[in-house]
Design a protein around this motif. Structure first.
Motif, PDB file in Angstrom:
ATOM      1  N   UNK A 188       0.827  -1.206   0.000  1.00 25.08           N
ATOM      2  CA  UNK A 188       0.000   0.000   0.000  1.00 25.08           C
ATOM      3  C   UNK A 188       0.862   1.257   0.000  1.00 25.08           C
ATOM      4  N   UNK A 189       1.900   1.260   0.809  1.00 28.79           N
ATOM      5  CA  UNK A 189       2.793   2.416   0.879  1.00 28.79           C
ATOM      6  C   UNK A 189       3.561   2.573  -0.429  1.00 28.79           C
ATOM      7  N   UNK A 190       3.973   1.454  -1.001  1.00 28.50           N
ATOM      8  CA  UNK A 190       4.704   1.509  -2.273  1.00 28.50           C
ATOM      9  C   UNK A 190       3.800   2.086  -3.356  1.00 28.50           C
ATOM     10  N   UNK A 191       2.570   1.601  -3.407  1.00 27.67           N
ATOM     11  CA  UNK A 191       1.609   2.105  -4.400  1.00 27.67           C
ATOM     12  C   UNK A 191       1.350   3.588  -4.190  1.00 27.67           C
ATOM     13  N   UNK A 192       1.217   4.007  -2.937  1.00 30.30           N
ATOM     14  CA  UNK A 192       0.972   5.424  -2.661  1.00 30.30           C
ATOM     15  C   UNK A 192       2.172   6.278  -3.081  1.00 30.30           C
ATOM     16  N   UNK A 193       3.388   5.775  -2.847  1.00 32.37           N
ATOM     17  CA  UNK A 193       4.584   6.512  -3.273  1.00 32.37           C
ATOM     18  C   UNK A 193       4.618   6.648  -4.788  1.00 32.37           C
ATOM     19  N   UNK A 194       4.398   5.539  -5.487  1.00 28.71           N
ATOM     20  CA  UNK A 194       4.426   5.561  -6.953  1.00 28.71           C
ATOM     21  C   UNK A 194       3.377   6.524  -7.487  1.00 28.71           C
ATOM     22  N   UNK A 195       2.156   6.402  -6.971  1.00 24.10           N
ATOM     23  CA  UNK A 195       1.074   7.294  -7.414  1.00 24.10           C
ATOM     24  C   UNK A 195       1.392   8.754  -7.106  1.00 24.10           C
ATOM     25  N   UNK A 196       1.982   8.997  -5.944  1.00 26.51           N
ATOM     26  CA  UNK A 196       2.326  10.363  -5.556  1.00 26.51           C
ATOM     27  C   UNK A 196       3.382  10.975  -6.456  1.00 26.51           C
ATOM     28  N   UNK A 197       4.406  10.180  -6.797  1.00 21.95           N
ATOM     29  CA  UNK A 197       5.452  10.708  -7.669  1.00 21.95           C
ATOM     30  C   UNK A 197       4.925  10.921  -9.086  1.00 21.95           C
ATOM     31  N   UNK A 198       4.034  10.058  -9.540  1.00 19.20           N
ATOM     32  CA  UNK A 198       3.408  10.263 -10.857  1.00 19.20           C
ATOM     33  C   UNK A 198       2.547  11.525 -10.841  1.00 19.20           C
ATOM     34  N   UNK A 199       1.820  11.736  -9.749  1.00 16.96           N
ATOM     35  CA  UNK A 199       0.996  12.948  -9.624  1.00 16.96           C
ATOM     36  C   UNK A 199       1.885  14.186  -9.618  1.00 16.96           C
ATOM     37  N   UNK A 223       5.863  11.882   2.407  1.00 14.60           N
ATOM     38  CA  UNK A 223       6.911  10.973   1.937  1.00 14.60           C
ATOM     39  C   UNK A 223       7.606  10.216   3.069  1.00 14.60           C
ATOM     40  N   UNK A 224       8.070  10.851   4.136  1.00 15.07           N
ATOM     41  CA  UNK A 224       8.751  10.084   5.186  1.00 15.07           C
ATOM     42  C   UNK A 224       7.883   8.965   5.786  1.00 15.07           C
ATOM     43  N   UNK A 225       6.587   9.185   5.882  1.00 14.24           N
ATOM     44  CA  UNK A 225       5.718   8.154   6.463  1.00 14.24           C
ATOM     45  C   UNK A 225       5.450   7.004   5.499  1.00 14.24           C
ATOM     46  N   UNK A 226       5.849   7.152   4.247  1.00 10.25           N
ATOM     47  CA  UNK A 226       5.622   6.106   3.256  1.00 10.25           C
ATOM     48  C   UNK A 226       6.814   5.159   3.120  1.00 10.25           C
ATOM     49  N   UNK A 227       7.804   5.358   3.962  1.00 12.44           N
ATOM     50  CA  UNK A 227       8.967   4.478   3.995  1.00 12.44           C
ATOM     51  C   UNK A 227       9.051   3.842   5.372  1.00 12.44           C
ATOM     52  N   UNK A 228       9.605   2.630   5.460  1.00  9.34           N
ATOM     53  CA  UNK A 228       9.750   1.998   6.772  1.00  9.34           C
ATOM     54  C   UNK A 228      10.698   2.804   7.660  1.00  9.34           C
TER      55      UNK A 228
END
Length: 87
Positions: free
Chosen positions: A27-38, A72-77
């Motif tokens: 979920x976090x990976x998908x959110x990061x990818x979607x966020x960077x695409x946005x 972004x920081x919360x989307x990484x372990x």
């Protein structure tokens, strides 16, 4: 032979009972990818808006990018290494 999902159900129930979140790392990976695409789309929108002197659009897109940047920081372990995490 049992269906693989049959093994997952008791595990998920146990995690829920223990109060552990059921969201996955994916979920976090998908959110990061979607966020960077946005962000990429926002930059293109900002470039177009600058060409037309549309300050409201620039500000709106910049706010969207800033909101994602805060997340972004919360989307990484917590133990992530590399990039700005190593500084």
């Amino acid at each position: 032979m049992k269906c693989p999902t049959a093994y997952m159900r008791p595990l998920l129930l146990a995690l829920a009972a223990a109060g552990l979140p059921l969201t996955s790392v994916a979920d976090a990976v998908t959110e990061r990818i979607d966020g960077f695409k946005a962000n990429r789309r926002a930059i293109a929108t900002i470039e177009d808006a600058l060409a037309h002197a549309d300050q409201a659009t620039v500000a709106e897109q910049a706010r969207l990018m800033a909101r994602f940047a805060e997340r972004i920081p919360s989307l990484y372990p917590p133990d992530a290494k590399g990039g700005f995490f190593s500084q």
